[in-house]
Design a protein around this motif. Structure first.
Motif, PDB file in Angstrom:
ATOM      1  N   GLY A   1       4.186  14.678   1.857  1.00 56.97           N
ATOM      2  CA  GLY A   1       3.944  15.777   2.532  1.00 56.97           C
ATOM      3  C   GLY A   1       2.325  15.886   2.222  1.00 56.97           C
ATOM      4  N   LEU A   2       1.405  14.593   1.704  1.00 56.32           N
ATOM      5  CA  LEU A   2      -0.081  14.527   1.584  1.00 56.32           C
ATOM      6  C   LEU A   2      -0.693  14.628   2.924  1.00 56.32           C
ATOM      7  N   VAL A   3      -2.038  15.228   2.788  1.00 54.07           N
ATOM      8  CA  VAL A   3      -2.800  15.115   4.261  1.00 54.07           C
ATOM      9  C   VAL A   3      -3.522  13.845   3.765  1.00 54.07           C
ATOM     10  N   ALA A   4      -2.671  12.575   4.242  1.00 52.76           N
ATOM     11  CA  ALA A   4      -3.581  11.476   4.244  1.00 52.76           C
ATOM     12  C   ALA A   4      -4.145  10.984   5.465  1.00 52.76           C
ATOM     13  N   THR A   5      -5.016  10.369   5.468  1.00 57.55           N
ATOM     14  CA  THR A   5      -5.984   9.925   6.536  1.00 57.55           C
ATOM     15  C   THR A   5      -6.116   8.436   6.438  1.00 57.55           C
ATOM     16  N   VAL A   6      -6.558   7.677   7.520  1.00 59.95           N
ATOM     17  CA  VAL A   6      -6.856   6.238   7.519  1.00 59.95           C
ATOM     18  C   VAL A   6      -8.407   6.270   7.806  1.00 59.95           C
ATOM     19  N   ASN A   7      -9.191   5.288   6.913  1.00 60.08           N
ATOM     20  CA  ASN A   7     -10.673   5.178   7.092  1.00 60.08           C
ATOM     21  C   ASN A   7     -10.978   3.897   6.947  1.00 60.08           C
ATOM     22  N   SER A   8     -12.233   3.556   7.233  1.00 55.32           N
ATOM     23  CA  SER A   8     -12.583   2.170   7.032  1.00 55.32           C
ATOM     24  C   SER A   8     -13.502   2.101   5.777  1.00 55.32           C
ATOM     25  N   ASP A   9     -14.244   2.766   5.158  1.00 56.85           N
ATOM     26  CA  ASP A   9     -14.859   2.810   4.041  1.00 56.85           C
ATOM     27  C   ASP A   9     -16.290   2.116   4.096  1.00 56.85           C
ATOM     28  N   ASP A  10     -16.262   0.853   4.036  1.00 60.79           N
ATOM     29  CA  ASP A  10     -17.366  -0.232   4.311  1.00 60.79           C
ATOM     30  C   ASP A  10     -16.951  -1.297   5.168  1.00 60.79           C
TER      31      ASP A  10
ATOM     32  N   THR B   1       3.207  -2.206   6.712  1.00 57.36           N
ATOM     33  CA  THR B   1       4.262  -1.152   6.079  1.00 57.36           C
ATOM     34  C   THR B   1       5.165  -0.805   6.948  1.00 57.36           C
ATOM     35  N   GLY B   2       5.361  -1.090   8.144  1.00 55.22           N
ATOM     36  CA  GLY B   2       6.299  -0.573   8.950  1.00 55.22           C
ATOM     37  C   GLY B   2       6.371   0.671   9.587  1.00 55.22           C
ATOM     38  N   MET B   3       5.152   1.467   9.327  1.00 53.68           N
ATOM     39  CA  MET B   3       5.152   2.823   9.909  1.00 53.68           C
ATOM     40  C   MET B   3       5.228   2.815  11.404  1.00 53.68           C
ATOM     41  N   GLY B   4       5.668   3.938  12.064  1.00 52.28           N
ATOM     42  CA  GLY B   4       5.828   3.886  13.430  1.00 52.28           C
ATOM     43  C   GLY B   4       4.942   5.186  13.965  1.00 52.28           C
ATOM     44  N   ALA B   5       5.382   5.358  15.330  1.00 51.33           N
ATOM     45  CA  ALA B   5       4.396   6.436  16.175  1.00 51.33           C
ATOM     46  C   ALA B   5       4.349   7.785  15.351  1.00 51.33           C
ATOM     47  N   ARG B   6       5.317   8.120  14.808  1.00 53.99           N
ATOM     48  CA  ARG B   6       5.302   9.232  14.069  1.00 53.99           C
ATOM     49  C   ARG B   6       4.239   9.506  13.049  1.00 53.99           C
ATOM     50  N   GLU B   7       4.284   8.451  12.276  1.00 54.74           N
ATOM     51  CA  GLU B   7       3.175   8.286  11.182  1.00 54.74           C
ATOM     52  C   GLU B   7       1.878   8.085  11.830  1.00 54.74           C
ATOM     53  N   ALA B   8       1.564   7.679  12.808  1.00 56.88           N
ATOM     54  CA  ALA B   8       0.298   7.549  13.864  1.00 56.88           C
ATOM     55  C   ALA B   8      -0.097   8.910  14.212  1.00 56.88           C
ATOM     56  N   TYR B   9       1.114   9.537  14.838  1.00 58.43           N
ATOM     57  CA  TYR B   9       0.476  10.866  15.013  1.00 58.43           C
ATOM     58  C   TYR B   9      -0.156  11.922  13.972  1.00 58.43           C
ATOM     59  N   GLN B  10       0.762  11.695  12.758  1.00 59.49           N
ATOM     60  CA  GLN B  10       0.457  12.614  11.638  1.00 59.49           C
ATOM     61  C   GLN B  10      -0.845  12.072  10.940  1.00 59.49           C
ATOM     62  N   LEU B  11      -1.126  10.945  11.144  1.00 56.98           N
ATOM     63  CA  LEU B  11      -2.560  10.578  10.247  1.00 56.98           C
ATOM     64  C   LEU B  11      -3.646  10.968  11.333  1.00 56.98           C
TER      65      LEU B  11
ATOM     66  N   HIS C   1       0.993  -0.975   0.129  1.00 61.95           N
ATOM     67  CA  HIS C   1       0.020  -0.076   0.099  1.00 61.95           C
ATOM     68  C   HIS C   1       1.041   1.223   0.006  1.00 61.95           C
ATOM     69  N   ASN C   2       0.557   2.260  -0.839  1.00 62.73           N
ATOM     70  CA  ASN C   2       1.272   3.478  -0.806  1.00 62.73           C
ATOM     71  C   ASN C   2       0.906   4.488   0.130  1.00 62.73           C
ATOM     72  N   ILE C   3       0.324   4.268   1.099  1.00 65.36           N
ATOM     73  CA  ILE C   3       0.209   5.312   2.250  1.00 65.36           C
ATOM     74  C   ILE C   3       1.281   5.901   2.806  1.00 65.36           C
ATOM     75  N   PRO C   4       2.357   5.133   2.965  1.00 69.38           N
ATOM     76  CA  PRO C   4       3.635   5.672   3.441  1.00 69.38           C
ATOM     77  C   PRO C   4       4.276   6.694   2.567  1.00 69.38           C
ATOM     78  N   GLN C   5       4.137   6.206   1.185  1.00 70.54           N
ATOM     79  CA  GLN C   5       4.503   7.354   0.200  1.00 70.54           C
ATOM     80  C   GLN C   5       3.813   8.533   0.284  1.00 70.54           C
ATOM     81  N   LEU C   6       2.628   8.390   0.490  1.00 69.31           N
ATOM     82  CA  LEU C   6       1.566   9.570   0.392  1.00 69.31           C
ATOM     83  C   LEU C   6       2.033  10.707   1.548  1.00 69.31           C
ATOM     84  N   LEU C   7       2.382   9.910   2.573  1.00 70.19           N
ATOM     85  CA  LEU C   7       2.828  10.760   3.841  1.00 70.19           C
ATOM     86  C   LEU C   7       4.224  11.427   3.605  1.00 70.19           C
ATOM     87  N   GLU C   8       5.000  10.639   2.893  1.00 69.03           N
ATOM     88  CA  GLU C   8       6.373  11.006   2.666  1.00 69.03           C
ATOM     89  C   GLU C   8       6.360  12.227   1.654  1.00 69.03           C
TER      90      GLU C   8
END
Ligand code: ADE
Ligand code: ZN
Length: 345
Positions: free
Chosen positions: A278-287, A306-316, A269-276
């Motif tokens: 500088g995009l305002v990406a968020t996590v959601n459940s859809d359905d 994806t191996g993301m950590g606490a920094r990305e958690a805060y950002q999201l 999944h490209n969510i780490p790349q989106l954050l990297e």
């Protein structure tokens, strides 16, 4: 911004679960669990072509967006009465509360119901009453976003808007969902222009399966404030720059993307790349009832993969408040709660 503590990987799931967050991409009809579908099917006398809850769940093996939508619309056919809409939304808000979702913006698909003879009033009043009780009883703030079905005509969308306007105070914006490919945003340019005049917030699904061109036209022709999904944007570096420059949020739904085969594995999944980028990406459940997880499940599985950590958690989580349609004071209050959760982690 809070100081981000060093969190060992083993303690990350707990932090992800505990942190306050907003959910900005949830189709309320997609929160209808099989058990509730069967209960409503019985109490409303609406037949569904599955013999049991287990048989229905076994049918949730999707190959793309359309294969899911066919089952999703069949599931929604049991919703008839105001109480059904209320019960569905209350069940979601309870799950949201359990996941420390403090604010939710709920999509609903009125055409799915009005086409079966259910009155607009029934749909909106049932959902709205649940948001009032959800705030009072559960402490989850929620608002409603009316979605137009893009496989139907713009004329149909205009008629749906007209039918909903007597309840204008009960929804905050409009969105665009259903089958994406072949139904580009520009098909709805006129109805979005009208919604803009009415002061409604504007969002649209774009770049879920469809090309980056659909994200461009959602921005430039529909003038949306957020893009729902938008994960195909990384195929166009100029588009990524535009999304970053204008701080256009993307409401990303990782488990949905996995279940609908948008990405072959969550690891990809490209969510780490989106954050990297500088995009305002968020996590959601859809359905969530169809894709195997509500908010915390989306966070925990995506971080593990994806191996993301606490920094990305805060950002999201911070992004989810920044991208929401609440006022600046509420954003500040939510962010203070987030900072407190990280300070105590
Ligand atoms: N309706 C419900 N879920 C959807 C999705 N993921 N994409 C488009 N339309 C939807
Ligand atoms: Zn969606």
């Amino acid at each position: 911004m809070a100081t981000i503590p060093n969190i060992p990987a083993g303690r990350l799931p707990q932090l992800l679960a505990r942190m306050p967050k907003a959910e900005l991409h949830i189709h309320i009809e997609g929160s209808l669990e099989p058990e509730l579908i069967f209960e409503m099917s019985r109490r409303n006398g609406v037949a569904i072509p599955y013999a049991s809850v287990d048989e229905l769940r076994r049918a949730y093996a999707f190959t793309n967006l359309q294969s899911f939508l066919d089952i999703y619309y069949a599931g929604a056919s049991v919703l008839l009465k105001e109480q059904d809409f209320y019960d569905m939304a209350m069940a979601y808000l309870k799950r949201a509360q359990a996941d420390n979702v403090v604010h939710a913006e709920l999509f609903f698909d009125p055409q799915t119901h009005t086409a079966r003879g259910v009155a607009m009033e029934t749909v909106i009043n049932g959902l709205h009453r649940a948001t009032v009780d959800g705030a009072k009883q559960l402490g989850v703030d929620a608002s409603l976003i009316l979605c137009f079905l893009r496989h139907l005509s713009e004329q149909d969308a205009f008629e749906t808007l007209e039918q909903a306007l007597p309840w204008r105070d009960k929804f905050i914006g409009v969105g665009l969902d259903s089958s994406e490919v072949g139904h580009p945003p520009e098909k709805f340019a006129k109805v979005y222009a009208r919604c803009r005049e009415l002061g409604l917030h504007l969002v649209a699904h774009a770049g879920e399966e469809g090309p980056p061109a659909y994200v461009w036209t959602a921005l430039d022709l529909l003038k949306v404030e957020r893009i729902d999904h938008g994960v195909q944007s990384t195929k166009d570096p100029e588009l990524v720059k535009r999304l970053a420059r204008d701080r256009i949020p993307l409401t990303v739904c990782p488990l949905s993307n996995l279940k609908l085969c948008v990405f072959p594995k969550l690891e990809m999944h490209n969510i780490p790349q989106l954050l990297e980028a500088g995009l305002v990406a968020t996590v959601n459940s859809d359905d969530p009832a169809y894709f195997g997880g509500y908010m915390n499940e989306n966070f925990v599985q995506t971080f593990a993969a994806t191996g993301m950590g606490a920094r990305e958690a805060y950002q999201l989580a911070k992004n989810s408040f920044d991208a929401s349609f609440v006022d600046a004071a509420a954003k500040r209050r939510y962010t203070d709660r987030l900072d407190e959760a990280f300070a105590n982690a």
